[in-house]
Design a protein around this motif. Structure first.
Motif, PDB file in Angstrom:
ATOM      1  N   PRO A  48      76.443  83.346  -8.951  1.00  0.00           N
ATOM      2  CA  PRO A  48      75.321  84.150  -8.469  1.00  0.00           C
ATOM      3  C   PRO A  48      75.381  85.576  -9.003  1.00  0.00           C
ATOM      4  CG  PRO A  48      76.331  82.920  -6.661  1.00  0.00           C
ATOM      5  CD  PRO A  48      77.256  82.799  -7.840  1.00  0.00           C
ATOM      6  N   CYS A  49      74.237  86.108  -9.349  1.00  0.00           N
ATOM      7  CA  CYS A  49      74.149  87.516  -9.727  1.00  0.00           C
ATOM      8  C   CYS A  49      74.582  88.366  -8.537  1.00  0.00           C
ATOM      9  CB  CYS A  49      72.705  87.844 -10.127  1.00  0.00           C
ATOM     10  SG  CYS A  49      72.374  89.601 -10.391  1.00  0.00           S
ATOM     11  N   GLY A  50      75.229  89.483  -8.805  1.00  0.00           N
ATOM     12  CA  GLY A  50      75.697  90.354  -7.732  1.00  0.00           C
ATOM     13  C   GLY A  50      74.583  90.955  -6.901  1.00  0.00           C
ATOM     14  N   ASN A  51      73.352  90.886  -7.409  1.00  0.00           N
ATOM     15  CA  ASN A  51      72.213  91.443  -6.677  1.00  0.00           C
ATOM     16  C   ASN A  51      71.478  90.411  -5.828  1.00  0.00           C
ATOM     17  OD1 ASN A  51      72.386  94.142  -7.888  1.00  0.00           O
ATOM     18  ND2 ASN A  51      71.743  93.126  -9.774  1.00  0.00           N
ATOM     19  N   LEU A  52      71.939  89.145  -5.867  1.00  0.00           N
ATOM     20  CA  LEU A  52      71.280  88.100  -5.095  1.00  0.00           C
ATOM     21  C   LEU A  52      71.685  88.194  -3.630  1.00  0.00           C
ATOM     22  CD1 LEU A  52      69.459  85.552  -5.300  1.00  0.00           C
ATOM     23  CD2 LEU A  52      71.561  84.208  -5.494  1.00  0.00           C
ATOM     24  N   ARG A  53      70.688  88.281  -2.749  1.00  0.00           N
ATOM     25  CA  ARG A  53      70.962  88.403  -1.310  1.00  0.00           C
ATOM     26  C   ARG A  53      71.144  87.028  -0.672  1.00  0.00           C
ATOM     27  NH1 ARG A  53      65.973  92.318   0.221  1.00  0.00           N
ATOM     28  NH2 ARG A  53      65.165  90.237   0.718  1.00  0.00           N
ATOM     29  N   ALA A  54      71.545  87.044   0.576  1.00  0.00           N
ATOM     30  CA  ALA A  54      71.777  85.799   1.306  1.00  0.00           C
ATOM     31  C   ALA A  54      70.500  84.983   1.488  1.00  0.00           C
ATOM     32  CB  ALA A  54      72.390  86.102   2.673  1.00  0.00           C
ATOM     33  N   ASP A  55      69.345  85.656   1.470  1.00  0.00           N
ATOM     34  CA  ASP A  55      68.069  84.961   1.640  1.00  0.00           C
ATOM     35  C   ASP A  55      67.478  84.509   0.305  1.00  0.00           C
ATOM     36  OD1 ASP A  55      67.311  87.371   0.568  1.00  0.00           O
ATOM     37  OD2 ASP A  55      65.869  87.883   2.135  1.00  0.00           O
ATOM     38  N   PHE A  56      68.284  84.567  -0.761  1.00  0.00           N
ATOM     39  CA  PHE A  56      67.897  84.170  -2.113  1.00  0.00           C
ATOM     40  C   PHE A  56      66.909  85.128  -2.778  1.00  0.00           C
ATOM     41  CE2 PHE A  56      68.884  80.051   0.015  1.00  0.00           C
ATOM     42  CZ  PHE A  56      70.053  79.779  -0.679  1.00  0.00           C
ATOM     43  N   ARG A  57      66.741  86.300  -2.220  1.00  0.00           N
ATOM     44  CA  ARG A  57      65.867  87.302  -2.836  1.00  0.00           C
ATOM     45  C   ARG A  57      66.735  88.301  -3.598  1.00  0.00           C
ATOM     46  NH1 ARG A  57      63.231  83.981  -1.034  1.00  0.00           N
ATOM     47  NH2 ARG A  57      63.458  83.511  -3.239  1.00  0.00           N
ATOM     48  N   CYS A  58      66.130  88.996  -4.544  1.00  0.00           N
ATOM     49  CA  CYS A  58      66.838  89.998  -5.332  1.00  0.00           C
ATOM     50  C   CYS A  58      66.899  91.317  -4.570  1.00  0.00           C
ATOM     51  CB  CYS A  58      66.111  90.205  -6.668  1.00  0.00           C
ATOM     52  SG  CYS A  58      66.792  91.531  -7.675  1.00  0.00           S
ATOM     53  N   GLY A  59      68.091  91.872  -4.481  1.00  0.00           N
ATOM     54  CA  GLY A  59      68.266  93.112  -3.730  1.00  0.00           C
ATOM     55  C   GLY A  59      67.713  94.343  -4.425  1.00  0.00           C
ATOM     56  N   ILE A  60      67.446  94.236  -5.727  1.00  0.00           N
ATOM     57  CA  ILE A  60      66.918  95.398  -6.462  1.00  0.00           C
ATOM     58  C   ILE A  60      65.610  95.039  -7.178  1.00  0.00           C
ATOM     59  CG2 ILE A  60      69.188  96.449  -6.779  1.00  0.00           C
ATOM     60  CD1 ILE A  60      69.121  95.384  -9.690  1.00  0.00           C
ATOM     61  N   HIS A  61      64.874  94.091  -6.647  1.00  0.00           N
ATOM     62  CA  HIS A  61      63.687  93.579  -7.331  1.00  0.00           C
ATOM     63  C   HIS A  61      62.712  94.685  -7.722  1.00  0.00           C
ATOM     64  CE1 HIS A  61      59.747  91.533  -7.763  1.00  0.00           C
ATOM     65  NE2 HIS A  61      60.492  90.593  -8.300  1.00  0.00           N
ATOM     66  N   ALA A  62      62.509  95.639  -6.850  1.00  0.00           N
ATOM     67  CA  ALA A  62      61.547  96.715  -7.135  1.00  0.00           C
ATOM     68  C   ALA A  62      62.099  97.748  -8.116  1.00  0.00           C
ATOM     69  CB  ALA A  62      61.130  97.402  -5.827  1.00  0.00           C
ATOM     70  N   GLN A  63      63.400  97.653  -8.438  1.00  0.00           N
ATOM     71  CA  GLN A  63      64.029  98.648  -9.308  1.00  0.00           C
ATOM     72  C   GLN A  63      64.741  98.015 -10.501  1.00  0.00           C
ATOM     73  OE1 GLN A  63      66.374  99.990  -5.822  1.00  0.00           O
ATOM     74  NE2 GLN A  63      65.611 102.059  -6.290  1.00  0.00           N
ATOM     75  N   LEU A  64      64.359  96.824 -10.855  1.00  0.00           N
ATOM     76  CA  LEU A  64      65.075  96.104 -11.908  1.00  0.00           C
ATOM     77  C   LEU A  64      65.144  96.882 -13.224  1.00  0.00           C
ATOM     78  CD1 LEU A  64      63.828  92.465 -11.256  1.00  0.00           C
ATOM     79  CD2 LEU A  64      66.205  93.240 -11.215  1.00  0.00           C
ATOM     80  N   ARG A  65      64.047  97.448 -13.662  1.00  0.00           N
ATOM     81  CA  ARG A  65      64.054  98.205 -14.910  1.00  0.00           C
ATOM     82  C   ARG A  65      64.910  99.460 -14.784  1.00  0.00           C
ATOM     83  NH1 ARG A  65      60.559  96.690 -18.880  1.00  0.00           N
ATOM     84  NH2 ARG A  65      59.112  95.005 -18.334  1.00  0.00           N
ATOM     85  N   ASP A  66      64.781 100.157 -13.667  1.00  0.00           N
ATOM     86  CA  ASP A  66      65.554 101.383 -13.451  1.00  0.00           C
ATOM     87  C   ASP A  66      67.045 101.103 -13.343  1.00  0.00           C
ATOM     88  OD1 ASP A  66      63.201 102.813 -13.452  1.00  0.00           O
ATOM     89  OD2 ASP A  66      62.990 102.788 -11.272  1.00  0.00           O
ATOM     90  N   LYS A  67      67.403  99.938 -12.831  1.00  0.00           N
ATOM     91  CA  LYS A  67      68.805  99.570 -12.639  1.00  0.00           C
ATOM     92  C   LYS A  67      69.426  98.898 -13.857  1.00  0.00           C
ATOM     93  CE  LYS A  67      69.260 100.838  -8.251  1.00  0.00           C
ATOM     94  NZ  LYS A  67      70.237 101.848  -7.791  1.00  0.00           N
ATOM     95  N   GLY A  68      68.654  98.759 -14.929  1.00  0.00           N
ATOM     96  CA  GLY A  68      69.202  98.179 -16.154  1.00  0.00           C
ATOM     97  C   GLY A  68      69.043  96.682 -16.297  1.00  0.00           C
ATOM     98  N   TYR A  69      68.060  96.091 -15.617  1.00  0.00           N
ATOM     99  CA  TYR A  69      67.835  94.652 -15.706  1.00  0.00           C
ATOM    100  C   TYR A  69      66.416  94.316 -16.160  1.00  0.00           C
ATOM    101  CZ  TYR A  69      72.255  93.922 -13.228  1.00  0.00           C
ATOM    102  OH  TYR A  69      73.579  93.909 -12.877  1.00  0.00           O
ATOM    103  N   PRO A  70      65.961  94.888 -17.275  1.00  0.00           N
ATOM    104  CA  PRO A  70      64.611  94.549 -17.733  1.00  0.00           C
ATOM    105  C   PRO A  70      64.481  93.086 -18.133  1.00  0.00           C
ATOM    106  CG  PRO A  70      65.785  95.774 -19.429  1.00  0.00           C
ATOM    107  CD  PRO A  70      66.620  95.856 -18.181  1.00  0.00           C
ATOM    108  N   GLY A  71      65.613  92.451 -18.496  1.00  0.00           N
ATOM    109  CA  GLY A  71      65.568  91.037 -18.865  1.00  0.00           C
ATOM    110  C   GLY A  71      65.071  90.161 -17.729  1.00  0.00           C
ATOM    111  N   CYS A  72      65.360  90.558 -16.501  1.00  0.00           N
ATOM    112  CA  CYS A  72      64.901  89.781 -15.349  1.00  0.00           C
ATOM    113  C   CYS A  72      63.394  89.890 -15.171  1.00  0.00           C
ATOM    114  CB  CYS A  72      65.593  90.264 -14.075  1.00  0.00           C
ATOM    115  SG  CYS A  72      67.385  90.014 -14.063  1.00  0.00           S
ATOM    116  N   THR A  73      62.828  91.017 -15.546  1.00  0.00           N
ATOM    117  CA  THR A  73      61.399  91.248 -15.308  1.00  0.00           C
ATOM    118  C   THR A  73      60.521  90.437 -16.250  1.00  0.00           C
ATOM    119  OG1 THR A  73      61.196  93.134 -16.832  1.00  0.00           O
ATOM    120  CG2 THR A  73      61.943  93.608 -14.592  1.00  0.00           C
ATOM    121  N   VAL A  74      61.094  89.921 -17.330  1.00  0.00           N
ATOM    122  CA  VAL A  74      60.281  89.181 -18.293  1.00  0.00           C
ATOM    123  C   VAL A  74      60.587  87.683 -18.283  1.00  0.00           C
ATOM    124  CG1 VAL A  74      60.091  91.203 -19.770  1.00  0.00           C
ATOM    125  CG2 VAL A  74      61.900  89.566 -20.213  1.00  0.00           C
TER     126      VAL A  74
END
Length: 276
Positions: A48-74
């Motif tokens: 699991p990605c370190g940003n994956l929460r217990a509810d299966f949602r991304c903990g930084i979804h609204a900040q993916l680009r700012d946090k260095g994860y633009p690959g997830c947004t595409v």
């Protein structure tokens, strides 16, 4: 002449759109990614990605680009995530039933390929000039759809590459028919290395750009109407002011990986990325 007005109703392809609320975070677990400009941290497949929460949602979804994860947004699973989670495994998640983790993670990448093929086949069925191959397209779509409803074991054992080759041949015929009436010379840049190319204002109407490498290409103001863009790599390509009206097989993920502006003309089935 290919014209979006003569396209048949393709429907909204609702079941081919990702529904993260119905998925067990499979793209965040099943797939590997390496530390790079696209991902601030790497991980192997099945972890699991370190940003994956217990509810299966991304903990930084609204900040993916700012946090260095633009690959997830595409990334786009074309609805494969919810199909595996809710249909193949009947709503049983891998955390509550750890024995399902391995099989589930093995099925997801294959299912994603099947759903992507279904997206393209449905798109091709909306091309009125491709009517001569509509019957074949319908049969193939029904076949692929049937495969997605098999057991986890049958899906995992599929030869997805062979199936992709078979479907691609049919899509190519549909593309040729759809672009046959394009006025002027239709350029063939299939598989071309156009990385960083200066194509500002280029006349690429009805061109084949299938699998072309267009990373960081300058396509500002380019005419891409009815161009075949299946598999084209548009990462960081500048589409500002470009006309993509009626572009064939263009996906939301491709747009999300590129740059553009309010003057970029898009096909009606796609939306303008928020970061443009």
């Amino acid at each position: 002449m290919p014209d979006p007005k003569v396209r048949e109703d393709r429907g909204d392809r609702e079941d081919l759109h990702a529904d993260c609320a119905a998925c067990f975070g499979l793209c965040c677990v099943a797939l590997p990614f390496a530390r790079s400009p696209d991902f601030a941290a790497g991980k192997p497949a099945g972890k699991p990605c370190g940003n994956l929460r217990a509810d299966f949602r991304c903990g930084i979804h609204a900040q993916l680009r700012d946090k260095g994860y633009p690959g997830c947004t595409v990334f786009d699973c074309f609805g494969a995530g919810q199909k595996v989670s809710q249909t193949t495994f009947g709503g049983t998640d891998w955390r509550r039933a750890p024995e399902t983790a391995g099989p589930m993670f093995a099925v997801f990448p294959v299912m994603r390929q099947l759903h992507e093929l279904m997206w393209y086949l449905t798109e091709a069925l909306g091309l009125a000039p491709a009517r001569p191959v509509h019957a074949d397209l319908r049969r193939t779509l029904a076949h692929v759809d049937g495969l997605t409803r098999g057991t986890a074991d049958s899906i995992a054992k599929l030869d997805a590459n062979a199936l992709r080759d078979e479907v691609n041949a049919l899509l190519l015929r549909a593309s040729d028919l759809a672009r046959a009436g394009t006025p002027g010379r239709r350029r063939n840049h299939r598989g071309a290395d156009l990385m960083g190319a200066r194509l500002m204002g280029a006349d690429l109407r009805g061109a084949s750009l299938r699998g072309a490498l267009l990373v960081a290409a300058d396509l500002t103001g380019a005419d891409l109407r009815d161009a075949d863009l299946i598999g084209a790599d548009l990462r960081d390509a500048d589409l500002s002011g470009a006309d993509l009206t009626g572009a064939l097989f263009l996906t939301q993920a491709q747009l999300d990986s590129a740059r553009g502006d309010t003057a970029t003309a898009l096909p009606p089935a796609l939306t303008r990325p928020a970061h443009w």
